[in-house]
Structure formats: C-alpha cells, structure tokens
Design a protein around this motif. Structure first.
Motif, short mmCIF file in Angstrom:
data_model
loop_
_atom_site.label_atom_id
_atom_site.label_comp_id
_atom_site.label_asym_id
_atom_site.label_seq_id
_atom_site.Cartn_x
_atom_site.Cartn_y
_atom_site.Cartn_z
N VAL A 18 0.85 -1.20 0.00
CA VAL A 18 0.00 0.00 0.00
C VAL A 18 0.88 1.25 0.00
CG1 VAL A 18 -1.60 1.36 1.41
CG2 VAL A 18 -2.02 -1.08 1.08
N LEU A 19 1.88 1.25 0.85
CA LEU A 19 2.77 2.40 0.96
C LEU A 19 3.59 2.60 -0.32
CD1 LEU A 19 3.76 4.72 2.61
CD2 LEU A 19 5.39 3.17 3.72
N GLU A 20 4.10 1.52 -0.89
CA GLU A 20 4.87 1.62 -2.14
C GLU A 20 4.02 2.22 -3.26
OE1 GLU A 20 6.66 -2.09 -3.32
OE2 GLU A 20 7.48 -2.39 -1.32
N LYS A 21 2.80 1.77 -3.37
CA LYS A 21 1.90 2.28 -4.42
C LYS A 21 1.65 3.77 -4.20
CE LYS A 21 -2.55 1.60 -6.59
NZ LYS A 21 -3.83 0.94 -6.58
N HIS A 22 1.40 4.16 -2.96
CA HIS A 22 1.14 5.57 -2.64
C HIS A 22 2.37 6.43 -2.94
CE1 HIS A 22 -0.73 8.94 -0.62
NE2 HIS A 22 0.34 9.07 0.16
N MET A 23 3.54 5.95 -2.57
CA MET A 23 4.78 6.70 -2.81
C MET A 23 5.04 6.83 -4.31
SD MET A 23 6.26 7.76 -0.09
CE MET A 23 6.09 7.52 1.65
N ASP A 24 4.79 5.77 -5.04
CA ASP A 24 5.05 5.77 -6.47
C ASP A 24 4.08 6.67 -7.24
OD1 ASP A 24 6.44 4.80 -8.80
OD2 ASP A 24 4.69 3.56 -9.23
N GLU A 25 2.80 6.61 -6.89
CA GLU A 25 1.77 7.32 -7.65
C GLU A 25 1.51 8.74 -7.18
OE1 GLU A 25 -1.68 4.85 -7.47
OE2 GLU A 25 -0.81 3.31 -8.76
N VAL A 27 3.18 10.53 -4.20
CA VAL A 27 4.15 11.28 -3.43
C VAL A 27 5.46 11.52 -4.18
CG1 VAL A 27 5.46 11.28 -1.27
CG2 VAL A 27 3.15 10.38 -1.31
N LEU A 28 5.71 10.72 -5.17
CA LEU A 28 6.96 10.78 -5.93
C LEU A 28 8.17 10.45 -5.07
CD1 LEU A 28 6.23 13.95 -8.08
CD2 LEU A 28 5.86 11.55 -8.69
N GLY A 29 7.96 9.55 -4.12
CA GLY A 29 9.06 9.06 -3.31
C GLY A 29 9.69 7.86 -4.01
N GLU A 30 10.99 7.76 -3.91
CA GLU A 30 11.73 6.69 -4.57
C GLU A 30 12.14 5.64 -3.54
OE1 GLU A 30 16.02 6.23 -6.86
OE2 GLU A 30 15.27 8.21 -6.35
N ILE A 31 11.98 4.37 -3.88
CA ILE A 31 12.39 3.31 -2.96
C ILE A 31 13.89 3.07 -3.15
CG2 ILE A 31 11.79 1.40 -4.51
CD1 ILE A 31 10.84 -0.07 -1.90
N LEU A 32 14.62 3.11 -2.03
CA LEU A 32 16.06 2.90 -2.06
C LEU A 32 16.45 1.49 -1.68
CD1 LEU A 32 17.39 6.16 -0.35
CD2 LEU A 32 17.16 5.67 -2.79
N ASP A 33 15.69 0.88 -0.77
CA ASP A 33 16.04 -0.45 -0.29
C ASP A 33 14.79 -1.16 0.20
OD1 ASP A 33 17.69 -2.60 0.35
OD2 ASP A 33 18.21 -1.80 2.32
N ALA A 34 14.83 -2.48 0.12
CA ALA A 34 13.73 -3.32 0.60
C ALA A 34 14.32 -4.56 1.25
CB ALA A 34 12.82 -3.71 -0.55
N TYR A 35 13.71 -4.98 2.35
CA TYR A 35 14.15 -6.18 3.04
C TYR A 35 12.94 -6.86 3.63
CZ TYR A 35 16.55 -9.31 6.23
OH TYR A 35 16.98 -10.44 6.91
N GLU A 36 12.90 -8.19 3.54
CA GLU A 36 11.80 -8.96 4.13
C GLU A 36 12.34 -10.22 4.78
OE1 GLU A 36 8.44 -9.67 1.57
OE2 GLU A 36 8.58 -7.66 0.71
N LEU A 37 11.73 -10.56 5.88
CA LEU A 37 12.04 -11.78 6.61
C LEU A 37 10.72 -12.45 6.95
CD1 LEU A 37 14.16 -13.54 8.14
CD2 LEU A 37 13.70 -12.09 10.12
N GLN A 38 10.60 -13.72 6.58
CA GLN A 38 9.33 -14.40 6.83
C GLN A 38 9.56 -15.83 7.29
OE1 GLN A 38 6.62 -14.18 3.55
NE2 GLN A 38 4.97 -15.14 4.68
N LYS A 51 12.82 11.19 -0.79
CA LYS A 51 12.05 12.19 -1.51
C LYS A 51 12.78 13.53 -1.40
CE LYS A 51 7.47 14.46 -1.35
NZ LYS A 51 7.51 14.90 -2.70
N TYR A 52 12.80 14.28 -2.49
CA TYR A 52 13.41 15.60 -2.49
C TYR A 52 12.40 16.63 -2.02
CZ TYR A 52 15.77 19.83 -3.94
OH TYR A 52 16.35 21.06 -3.96
N TYR A 53 12.81 17.49 -1.09
CA TYR A 53 11.97 18.56 -0.59
C TYR A 53 12.60 19.90 -0.95
CZ TYR A 53 8.82 15.59 2.02
OH TYR A 53 7.86 14.66 2.35
N MET A 54 11.88 20.67 -1.75
CA MET A 54 12.39 21.97 -2.17
C MET A 54 12.54 22.92 -0.98
SD MET A 54 10.55 22.55 -5.81
CE MET A 54 11.56 23.96 -6.19
#
Length: 112
Positions: A18-25, A27-38, A51-54
């Motif tokens: 949900v967060l990735e979709k929101h950031m991508d569509e 907020v224009l935030g870029e994902i730098l890293d992802a990690y999962e443990l299951q 994200k760049y802030y003017m």
C-alpha cells in the motif's frame, strides 16, 4: 527526526505494498532499499524511501518497518536526513511531512 508507531489490520507485506503504491503514484518518493524476513508465523518488512523537498533543498528519507511478532501488525515510521548543513539539522518540516504522507496512505487500515 519524526517518528510514528501504530497498528494496522493488514499484514506487514500488504502494508508495504500500500505504501509503495502511494509513494510511487502520489508522493513521488523513490524506494532505495527493501528487506523482508518471513517464517511460518512471523513476517518483518522494511522499506527505505527517499524524496526531495524543495523547502529544505535536500532529500529526506523515510524508513518503514512492519512486523507481526505478536499477531498484530505494528508499523514504525522514521524520517530523517532533510536538514541543511552539517551543524543544523532543521528540516523545515520535511521529516514530519514525509511521515504524515505515509501515515495517510495507511490510515484506512489503522487500529485503535
């Protein structure tokens, strides 16, 4: 640095999606890293966004950590890196804004 903790009604992986979709569509935030443990019973998911802030003329980072160690999904959000210069860490509200953007994306799933 801005930090928020809350619980959600979806799994850690679903919260990350949900967060990735929101950031991508939105907020224009870029994902730098992802990690999962299951394991069979536990899921831990981490995402690092940027994200760049003017207003601060700098990039802010957002760390998303979600886990269900006790059967409920806990979300931890921490923003940083939006300050100017080596000495002054004042970020003109960029960190708070980044956390609020993530919180808004997950608001409909929040518990309590």
């Amino acid at each position: 640095m801005e930090v928020k903790d809350f619980k959600v009604s979806i799994s850690p992986r679903e919260a990350a999606e949900v967060l990735e979709k929101h950031m991508d569509e939105d907020v224009l935030g870029e994902i730098l890293d992802a990690y999962e443990l299951q394991t069979e019973q536990v899921e831990v998911v981490m995402r690092l966004f940027e994200k760049y802030y003017m207003r601060s003329s700098n990039r802010a980072t957002l760390t998303f950590l979600a886990s269900n160690l006790d059967g409920v999904t806990h979300v931890h959000l921490a923003a940083g890196g939006g300050g100017q210069g080596m000495i002054f860490r004042f970020d003109w509200g960029a960190g708070e804004d980044f956390v609020e953007l993530a919180e808004d994306a997950l608001r409909q799933y929040m518990l309590e």
